[in-house]
Design a protein around this motif. Structure first.
Motif, PDB file in Angstrom:
ATOM      1  N   VAL A  36       7.537  14.240  -7.400  1.00 29.24           N
ATOM      2  CA  VAL A  36       6.266  13.644  -7.805  1.00 29.24           C
ATOM      3  C   VAL A  36       6.436  12.126  -7.891  1.00 29.24           C
ATOM      4  CG1 VAL A  36       4.489  13.552  -9.598  1.00 29.24           C
ATOM      5  CG2 VAL A  36       5.682  15.713  -9.127  1.00 29.24           C
ATOM      6  N   TYR A  37       5.618  11.411  -7.129  1.00 29.53           N
ATOM      7  CA  TYR A  37       5.684   9.950  -7.084  1.00 29.53           C
ATOM      8  C   TYR A  37       4.301   9.401  -7.412  1.00 29.53           C
ATOM      9  CZ  TYR A  37      10.147  10.749  -4.910  1.00 29.53           C
ATOM     10  OH  TYR A  37      11.431  11.162  -4.676  1.00 29.53           O
ATOM     11  N   MET A  38       4.261   8.335  -8.212  1.00 31.69           N
ATOM     12  CA  MET A  38       2.994   7.778  -8.665  1.00 31.69           C
ATOM     13  C   MET A  38       2.967   6.270  -8.470  1.00 31.69           C
ATOM     14  SD  MET A  38       2.721  10.044 -12.095  1.00 31.69           S
ATOM     15  CE  MET A  38       1.077  10.694 -12.116  1.00 31.69           C
ATOM     16  N   ARG A  39       1.739   5.758  -8.249  1.00 31.62           N
ATOM     17  CA  ARG A  39       1.576   4.325  -8.040  1.00 31.62           C
ATOM     18  C   ARG A  39       0.191   3.897  -8.475  1.00 31.62           C
ATOM     19  NH1 ARG A  39       0.513  -0.154  -5.449  1.00 31.62           N
ATOM     20  NH2 ARG A  39       2.128  -1.380  -4.467  1.00 31.62           N
ATOM     21  N   LEU A  40       0.087   2.729  -9.095  1.00 29.82           N
ATOM     22  CA  LEU A  40      -1.186   2.135  -9.477  1.00 29.82           C
ATOM     23  C   LEU A  40      -1.774   1.411  -8.271  1.00 29.82           C
ATOM     24  CD1 LEU A  40      -3.238   1.238 -11.657  1.00 29.82           C
ATOM     25  CD2 LEU A  40      -1.768  -0.743 -12.028  1.00 29.82           C
ATOM     26  N   CYS A  41      -3.049   1.658  -8.012  1.00 31.14           N
ATOM     27  CA  CYS A  41      -3.761   0.933  -6.954  1.00 31.14           C
ATOM     28  C   CYS A  41      -4.963   0.245  -7.580  1.00 31.14           C
ATOM     29  CB  CYS A  41      -4.221   1.894  -5.861  1.00 31.14           C
ATOM     30  SG  CYS A  41      -2.867   2.552  -4.890  1.00 31.14           S
ATOM     31  N   SER A  42      -5.368  -0.872  -6.985  1.00 29.20           N
ATOM     32  CA  SER A  42      -6.436  -1.673  -7.576  1.00 29.20           C
ATOM     33  C   SER A  42      -7.829  -1.191  -7.208  1.00 29.20           C
ATOM     34  CB  SER A  42      -6.267  -3.136  -7.158  1.00 29.20           C
ATOM     35  OG  SER A  42      -6.290  -3.228  -5.751  1.00 29.20           O
ATOM     36  N   GLY A  43      -7.948  -0.171  -6.399  1.00 35.62           N
ATOM     37  CA  GLY A  43      -9.263   0.344  -6.019  1.00 35.62           C
ATOM     38  C   GLY A  43      -9.152   1.355  -4.901  1.00 35.62           C
ATOM     39  N   LYS A  44     -10.300   1.892  -4.515  1.00 37.41           N
ATOM     40  CA  LYS A  44     -10.355   2.935  -3.491  1.00 37.41           C
ATOM     41  C   LYS A  44      -9.789   2.441  -2.149  1.00 37.41           C
ATOM     42  CE  LYS A  44     -13.556   6.100  -1.297  1.00 37.41           C
ATOM     43  NZ  LYS A  44     -14.950   6.553  -1.207  1.00 37.41           N
ATOM     44  N   GLU A  45     -10.150   1.231  -1.757  1.00 34.84           N
ATOM     45  CA  GLU A  45      -9.686   0.699  -0.475  1.00 34.84           C
ATOM     46  C   GLU A  45      -8.164   0.567  -0.454  1.00 34.84           C
ATOM     47  OE1 GLU A  45     -12.015  -0.902  -2.384  1.00 34.84           O
ATOM     48  OE2 GLU A  45     -13.745  -0.097  -1.301  1.00 34.84           O
ATOM     49  N   ASN A  46      -7.608   0.096  -1.561  1.00 37.96           N
ATOM     50  CA  ASN A  46      -6.162  -0.054  -1.663  1.00 37.96           C
ATOM     51  C   ASN A  46      -5.470   1.303  -1.617  1.00 37.96           C
ATOM     52  OD1 ASN A  46      -3.643  -0.579  -3.855  1.00 37.96           O
ATOM     53  ND2 ASN A  46      -3.904  -2.105  -2.234  1.00 37.96           N
ATOM     54  N   ALA A  47      -6.046   2.306  -2.295  1.00 32.03           N
ATOM     55  CA  ALA A  47      -5.478   3.659  -2.273  1.00 32.03           C
ATOM     56  C   ALA A  47      -5.521   4.233  -0.860  1.00 32.03           C
ATOM     57  CB  ALA A  47      -6.230   4.563  -3.242  1.00 32.03           C
ATOM     58  N   GLU A  48      -6.615   4.012  -0.145  1.00 28.92           N
ATOM     59  CA  GLU A  48      -6.737   4.529   1.224  1.00 28.92           C
ATOM     60  C   GLU A  48      -5.720   3.887   2.166  1.00 28.92           C
ATOM     61  OE1 GLU A  48     -10.881   4.174   2.150  1.00 28.92           O
ATOM     62  OE2 GLU A  48     -11.383   5.919   0.913  1.00 28.92           O
ATOM     63  N   LYS A  49      -5.335   2.652   1.902  1.00 29.71           N
ATOM     64  CA  LYS A  49      -4.273   1.999   2.680  1.00 29.71           C
ATOM     65  C   LYS A  49      -2.978   2.797   2.550  1.00 29.71           C
ATOM     66  CE  LYS A  49      -1.707  -1.448   1.180  1.00 29.71           C
ATOM     67  NZ  LYS A  49      -1.246  -2.750   0.688  1.00 29.71           N
ATOM     68  N   TYR A  50      -2.679   3.244   1.334  1.00 28.99           N
ATOM     69  CA  TYR A  50      -1.468   4.028   1.121  1.00 28.99           C
ATOM     70  C   TYR A  50      -1.571   5.421   1.734  1.00 28.99           C
ATOM     71  CZ  TYR A  50       0.470   0.326  -1.624  1.00 28.99           C
ATOM     72  OH  TYR A  50       0.978  -0.887  -2.010  1.00 28.99           O
ATOM     73  N   TYR A  51      -2.787   6.000   1.757  1.00 29.32           N
ATOM     74  CA  TYR A  51      -2.951   7.282   2.449  1.00 29.32           C
ATOM     75  C   TYR A  51      -2.503   7.140   3.901  1.00 29.32           C
ATOM     76  CZ  TYR A  51      -6.346   8.442  -1.304  1.00 29.32           C
ATOM     77  OH  TYR A  51      -6.976   8.674  -2.488  1.00 29.32           O
ATOM     78  N   ARG A  52      -2.973   6.070   4.542  1.00 31.86           N
ATOM     79  CA  ARG A  52      -2.629   5.847   5.968  1.00 31.86           C
ATOM     80  C   ARG A  52      -1.129   5.603   6.144  1.00 31.86           C
ATOM     81  NH1 ARG A  52      -7.397   3.056   5.338  1.00 31.86           N
ATOM     82  NH2 ARG A  52      -6.368   1.032   5.220  1.00 31.86           N
ATOM     83  N   HIS A  53      -0.528   4.802   5.261  1.00 35.68           N
ATOM     84  CA  HIS A  53       0.914   4.538   5.358  1.00 35.68           C
ATOM     85  C   HIS A  53       1.709   5.830   5.223  1.00 35.68           C
ATOM     86  CE1 HIS A  53       1.033  -0.019   4.241  1.00 35.68           C
ATOM     87  NE2 HIS A  53       0.163   0.250   5.187  1.00 35.68           N
ATOM     88  N   ILE A  54       1.313   6.659   4.255  1.00 32.85           N
ATOM     89  CA  ILE A  54       2.019   7.922   4.043  1.00 32.85           C
ATOM     90  C   ILE A  54       1.871   8.824   5.259  1.00 32.85           C
ATOM     91  CG2 ILE A  54       1.978  10.062   2.688  1.00 32.85           C
ATOM     92  CD1 ILE A  54       1.324   8.217   0.237  1.00 32.85           C
ATOM     93  N   GLU A  55       0.654   8.911   5.796  1.00 33.38           N
ATOM     94  CA  GLU A  55       0.429   9.767   6.970  1.00 33.38           C
ATOM     95  C   GLU A  55       1.274   9.323   8.160  1.00 33.38           C
ATOM     96  OE1 GLU A  55      -3.246  11.811   9.419  1.00 33.38           O
ATOM     97  OE2 GLU A  55      -3.658  10.081   8.136  1.00 33.38           O
ATOM     98  N   MET A  56       1.458   8.021   8.327  1.00 30.46           N
ATOM     99  CA  MET A  56       2.266   7.512   9.440  1.00 30.46           C
ATOM    100  C   MET A  56       3.751   7.803   9.262  1.00 30.46           C
ATOM    101  SD  MET A  56       0.514   3.887  10.549  1.00 30.46           S
ATOM    102  CE  MET A  56       0.833   3.085   8.994  1.00 30.46           C
ATOM    103  N   HIS A  57       4.205   8.050   8.026  1.00 30.39           N
ATOM    104  CA  HIS A  57       5.632   8.254   7.750  1.00 30.39           C
ATOM    105  C   HIS A  57       5.967   9.679   7.321  1.00 30.39           C
ATOM    106  CE1 HIS A  57       5.368   3.861   7.631  1.00 30.39           C
ATOM    107  NE2 HIS A  57       6.631   3.905   8.010  1.00 30.39           N
ATOM    108  N   LEU A  58       5.070  10.633   7.599  1.00 30.44           N
ATOM    109  CA  LEU A  58       5.335  12.015   7.202  1.00 30.44           C
ATOM    110  C   LEU A  58       6.591  12.551   7.872  1.00 30.44           C
ATOM    111  CD1 LEU A  58       1.762  13.579   7.359  1.00 30.44           C
ATOM    112  CD2 LEU A  58       3.155  13.189   5.320  1.00 30.44           C
ATOM    113  N   PRO A  59       7.398  13.302   7.137  1.00 29.43           N
ATOM    114  CA  PRO A  59       8.566  13.940   7.749  1.00 29.43           C
ATOM    115  C   PRO A  59       8.105  15.079   8.667  1.00 29.43           C
ATOM    116  CG  PRO A  59       8.376  14.584   5.458  1.00 29.43           C
ATOM    117  CD  PRO A  59       7.309  13.570   5.713  1.00 29.43           C
ATOM    118  N   PRO A  60       8.982  15.582   9.533  1.00 33.72           N
ATOM    119  CA  PRO A  60       8.578  16.594  10.510  1.00 33.72           C
ATOM    120  C   PRO A  60       8.249  17.972   9.931  1.00 33.72           C
ATOM    121  CG  PRO A  60      10.918  16.128  10.702  1.00 33.72           C
ATOM    122  CD  PRO A  60      10.359  15.149   9.729  1.00 33.72           C
ATOM    123  N   GLY A  61       8.603  18.274   8.698  1.00 37.29           N
ATOM    124  CA  GLY A  61       8.304  19.577   8.118  1.00 37.29           C
ATOM    125  C   GLY A  61       7.942  19.453   6.656  1.00 37.29           C
TER     126      GLY A  61
END
Length: 122
Positions: A36-61
């Motif tokens: 479980v990993y947590m992070r403070l974001c300053s708003g919806k747009e900032n959180a969505e940036k991290y969604y995209r970063h995470i999706e680009m770095h997903l492991p293969p399984g």
């Protein structure tokens, strides 16, 4: 909040899981528990940036879940540490400390709670 359930049976799976966890730490997430990993974001747009970063770095399984909390939802979390309930703060905006230990960090937006279940590509 990012929840991970990654395979670690094979050596290449362990390396991929470790690399993904290190990526989350490098992106400024704090480990609340091992998966479980947590992070403070300053708003919806900032959180969505991290969604995209995470999706680009997903492991293969494995599975990765992202849960977004609003300020009010975070305020209502009841926490225990060493069998002692931590006091609840009334109507204060959460602030992430620069130094020192804090057991919970969070990823939030002003939108309703969003639960995204991303199944990593095989």
């Amino acid at each position: 909040m990012v929840l991970v359930d990654l395979p670690v049976v094979e050596e290449h799976d362990r390396k991929a899981a470790t690399a993904f966890r290190q990526f989350l730490l490098d992106e400024g997430f704090e480990m609340a528990q091992f998966s479980v990993y947590m992070r403070l974001c300053s708003g919806k747009e900032n959180a969505e940036k991290y969604y995209r970063h995470i999706e680009m770095h997903l492991p293969p399984g494995g599975k990765v879940h992202i849960i977004t909390l609003t300020d009010k939802q975070f305020e209502n979390i009841v926490r225990f540490q060493n069998n002692i309930q931590e006091p609840r703060k009334k109507k204060s905006r959460p602030v992430m400390p620069v130094l020192g230990f804090r057991p919970f960090f969070w990823l939030f937006s002003r939108a309703k709670i969003r639960f995204i279940n991303i199944l990593a590509r095989n």
